[in-house]
Design a protein around this motif. Structure first.
Motif, PDB file in Angstrom:
ATOM      1  N   GLY A  13       0.798  -1.211   0.000  1.00 42.28           N
ATOM      2  CA  GLY A  13       0.000   0.000   0.000  1.00 42.28           C
ATOM      3  C   GLY A  13       0.838   1.272   0.000  1.00 42.28           C
ATOM      4  O   GLY A  13       2.077   1.223  -0.055  1.00 42.28           O
ATOM      5  N   SER A  14       0.151   2.415   0.068  1.00 45.18           N
ATOM      6  CA  SER A  14       0.813   3.718  -0.009  1.00 45.18           C
ATOM      7  C   SER A  14       0.330   4.642   1.103  1.00 45.18           C
ATOM      8  O   SER A  14      -0.799   4.517   1.590  1.00 45.18           O
ATOM      9  N   LEU A  15       1.210   5.546   1.481  1.00 43.52           N
ATOM     10  CA  LEU A  15       0.880   6.635   2.387  1.00 43.52           C
ATOM     11  C   LEU A  15       1.623   7.881   1.928  1.00 43.52           C
ATOM     12  O   LEU A  15       2.697   7.774   1.319  1.00 43.52           O
ATOM     13  N   THR A  25       5.545  23.102   3.091  1.00 46.35           N
ATOM     14  CA  THR A  25       5.460  21.685   3.422  1.00 46.35           C
ATOM     15  C   THR A  25       6.524  20.892   2.665  1.00 46.35           C
ATOM     16  O   THR A  25       6.940  21.272   1.563  1.00 46.35           O
ATOM     17  N   VAL A  26       6.933  19.802   3.277  1.00 44.86           N
ATOM     18  CA  VAL A  26       7.788  18.810   2.631  1.00 44.86           C
ATOM     19  C   VAL A  26       7.065  17.472   2.756  1.00 44.86           C
ATOM     20  O   VAL A  26       6.774  17.034   3.878  1.00 44.86           O
ATOM     21  N   ASP A  27       6.751  16.874   1.632  1.00 43.91           N
ATOM     22  CA  ASP A  27       5.974  15.640   1.625  1.00 43.91           C
ATOM     23  C   ASP A  27       6.854  14.434   1.309  1.00 43.91           C
ATOM     24  O   ASP A  27       7.852  14.553   0.600  1.00 43.91           O
ATOM     25  N   LEU A  28       6.422  13.290   1.804  1.00 48.04           N
ATOM     26  CA  LEU A  28       7.088  12.024   1.496  1.00 48.04           C
ATOM     27  C   LEU A  28       6.022  11.056   0.998  1.00 48.04           C
ATOM     28  O   LEU A  28       5.195  10.582   1.789  1.00 48.04           O
ATOM     29  N   GLN A  29       6.022  10.806  -0.304  1.00 48.03           N
ATOM     30  CA  GLN A  29       5.118   9.827  -0.899  1.00 48.03           C
ATOM     31  C   GLN A  29       5.761   8.453  -0.782  1.00 48.03           C
ATOM     32  O   GLN A  29       6.864   8.233  -1.276  1.00 48.03           O
ATOM     33  N   MET A  30       5.073   7.533  -0.114  1.00 48.82           N
ATOM     34  CA  MET A  30       5.621   6.206   0.147  1.00 48.82           C
ATOM     35  C   MET A  30       4.739   5.173  -0.545  1.00 48.82           C
ATOM     36  O   MET A  30       3.562   5.017  -0.186  1.00 48.82           O
ATOM     37  N   ASP A  31       5.295   4.501  -1.529  1.00 48.08           N
ATOM     38  CA  ASP A  31       4.575   3.475  -2.281  1.00 48.08           C
ATOM     39  C   ASP A  31       5.185   2.106  -2.028  1.00 48.08           C
ATOM     40  O   ASP A  31       6.339   1.992  -1.613  1.00 48.08           O
ATOM     41  N   ASN A  32       4.395   1.078  -2.326  1.00 46.57           N
ATOM     42  CA  ASN A  32       4.849  -0.302  -2.138  1.00 46.57           C
ATOM     43  C   ASN A  32       5.452  -0.490  -0.747  1.00 46.57           C
ATOM     44  O   ASN A  32       6.552  -1.032  -0.588  1.00 46.57           O
ATOM     45  N   LEU A  33       4.730  -0.058   0.253  1.00 47.36           N
ATOM     46  CA  LEU A  33       5.227  -0.142   1.627  1.00 47.36           C
ATOM     47  C   LEU A  33       5.369  -1.591   2.066  1.00 47.36           C
ATOM     48  O   LEU A  33       4.565  -2.457   1.692  1.00 47.36           O
ATOM     49  N   GLN A  34       6.382  -1.829   2.871  1.00 40.91           N
ATOM     50  CA  GLN A  34       6.682  -3.156   3.384  1.00 40.91           C
ATOM     51  C   GLN A  34       6.728  -3.133   4.907  1.00 40.91           C
ATOM     52  O   GLN A  34       6.928  -2.067   5.505  1.00 40.91           O
ATOM     53  N   PRO A  35       6.562  -4.276   5.558  1.00 34.05           N
ATOM     54  CA  PRO A  35       6.580  -4.294   7.030  1.00 34.05           C
ATOM     55  C   PRO A  35       7.830  -3.648   7.627  1.00 34.05           C
ATOM     56  O   PRO A  35       7.741  -3.030   8.701  1.00 34.05           O
ATOM     57  N   GLU A  36       8.952  -3.751   6.954  1.00 33.95           N
ATOM     58  CA  GLU A  36      10.179  -3.164   7.499  1.00 33.95           C
ATOM     59  C   GLU A  36      10.181  -1.644   7.428  1.00 33.95           C
ATOM     60  O   GLU A  36      11.083  -0.995   7.968  1.00 33.95           O
ATOM     61  N   ASP A  37       9.182  -1.045   6.774  1.00 31.80           N
ATOM     62  CA  ASP A  37       9.050   0.408   6.763  1.00 31.80           C
ATOM     63  C   ASP A  37       8.321   0.928   8.008  1.00 31.80           C
ATOM     64  O   ASP A  37       8.217   2.137   8.213  1.00 31.80           O
ATOM     65  N   THR A  38       7.826   0.029   8.824  1.00 33.24           N
ATOM     66  CA  THR A  38       7.112   0.419  10.037  1.00 33.24           C
ATOM     67  C   THR A  38       8.016   1.210  10.970  1.00 33.24           C
ATOM     68  O   THR A  38       9.187   0.863  11.166  1.00 33.24           O
ATOM     69  N   GLY A  39       7.471   2.267  11.564  1.00 27.70           N
ATOM     70  CA  GLY A  39       8.231   3.070  12.513  1.00 27.70           C
ATOM     71  C   GLY A  39       7.590   4.432  12.701  1.00 27.70           C
ATOM     72  O   GLY A  39       6.560   4.737  12.090  1.00 27.70           O
ATOM     73  N   ILE A  40       8.191   5.210  13.574  1.00 28.66           N
ATOM     74  CA  ILE A  40       7.782   6.612  13.734  1.00 28.66           C
ATOM     75  C   ILE A  40       8.609   7.441  12.763  1.00 28.66           C
ATOM     76  O   ILE A  40       9.843   7.375  12.772  1.00 28.66           O
ATOM     77  N   TYR A  41       7.925   8.209  11.929  1.00 33.02           N
ATOM     78  CA  TYR A  41       8.604   9.038  10.939  1.00 33.02           C
ATOM     79  C   TYR A  41       8.645  10.477  11.440  1.00 33.02           C
ATOM     80  O   TYR A  41       7.608  11.052  11.809  1.00 33.02           O
ATOM     81  N   LEU A  42       9.853  11.018  11.461  1.00 29.67           N
ATOM     82  CA  LEU A  42      10.068  12.379  11.954  1.00 29.67           C
ATOM     83  C   LEU A  42      10.713  13.225  10.871  1.00 29.67           C
ATOM     84  O   LEU A  42      11.602  12.738  10.159  1.00 29.67           O
TER      85      LEU A  42
END
Length: 127
Positions: free
Chosen positions: A16-18, A78-95
């Motif tokens: 998925g994407s966020l 603003t500074v955006d981060l488009q995240m596609d094809n997310l994987q479980p290892e991408d889990t975390g707090i993003y700062l």
């Protein structure tokens, strides 16, 4: 003095994407490089992506190249981060973090002690 607020985190299934957003306010008197880091319990904070003050140069850690895209909109601060094809290892707090010194932030992934951090937004990738 700058103030950074992140938004856009959530729970998503693998593949998925966020889209994360970092809203920057305060005394923006000169261009700031802005980076996204992620924090996972028990691990060191990891630099994920960075963008120069002009927005011309972008930087990515190897694990996200081809999946994440960083962009900045100075009109909206603003500074955006488009995240596609997310994987479980991408889990975390993003700062997000802002600093005038691009080299230390975007190349060394080592923000100076005086850099400004947001509070973070949680990203969870799980089925």
């Amino acid at each position: 003095q700058l103030h950074l607020v992140e938004s856009g985190g959530g729970l998503v299934q693998p593949g998925g994407s966020l889209r994360l957003s970092c809203l920057i306010s305060g005394s923006i008197d000169s261009p700031y490089a802005v980076a996204w880091f992620r924090q996972v319990p028990g691990k060191e904070r990891e630099g994920v992506s960075c963008i120069s003050g002009t927005g011309i140069q972008t930087f990515y850690t190897d694990s996200v190249k081809g999946r994440f895209t960083i962009s900045r909109n100075d009109g909206n601060n603003t500074v955006d981060l488009q995240m596609d094809n997310l994987q479980p290892e991408d889990t975390g707090i993003y700062l997000c973090v802002a600093d005038k010194l691009q080299y230390s932030l975007c190349v060394k992934w080592d923000p100076r002690p005086g850099a400004t951090w947001g509070q973070g937004t949680q990203v969870t990738v799980s089925s």
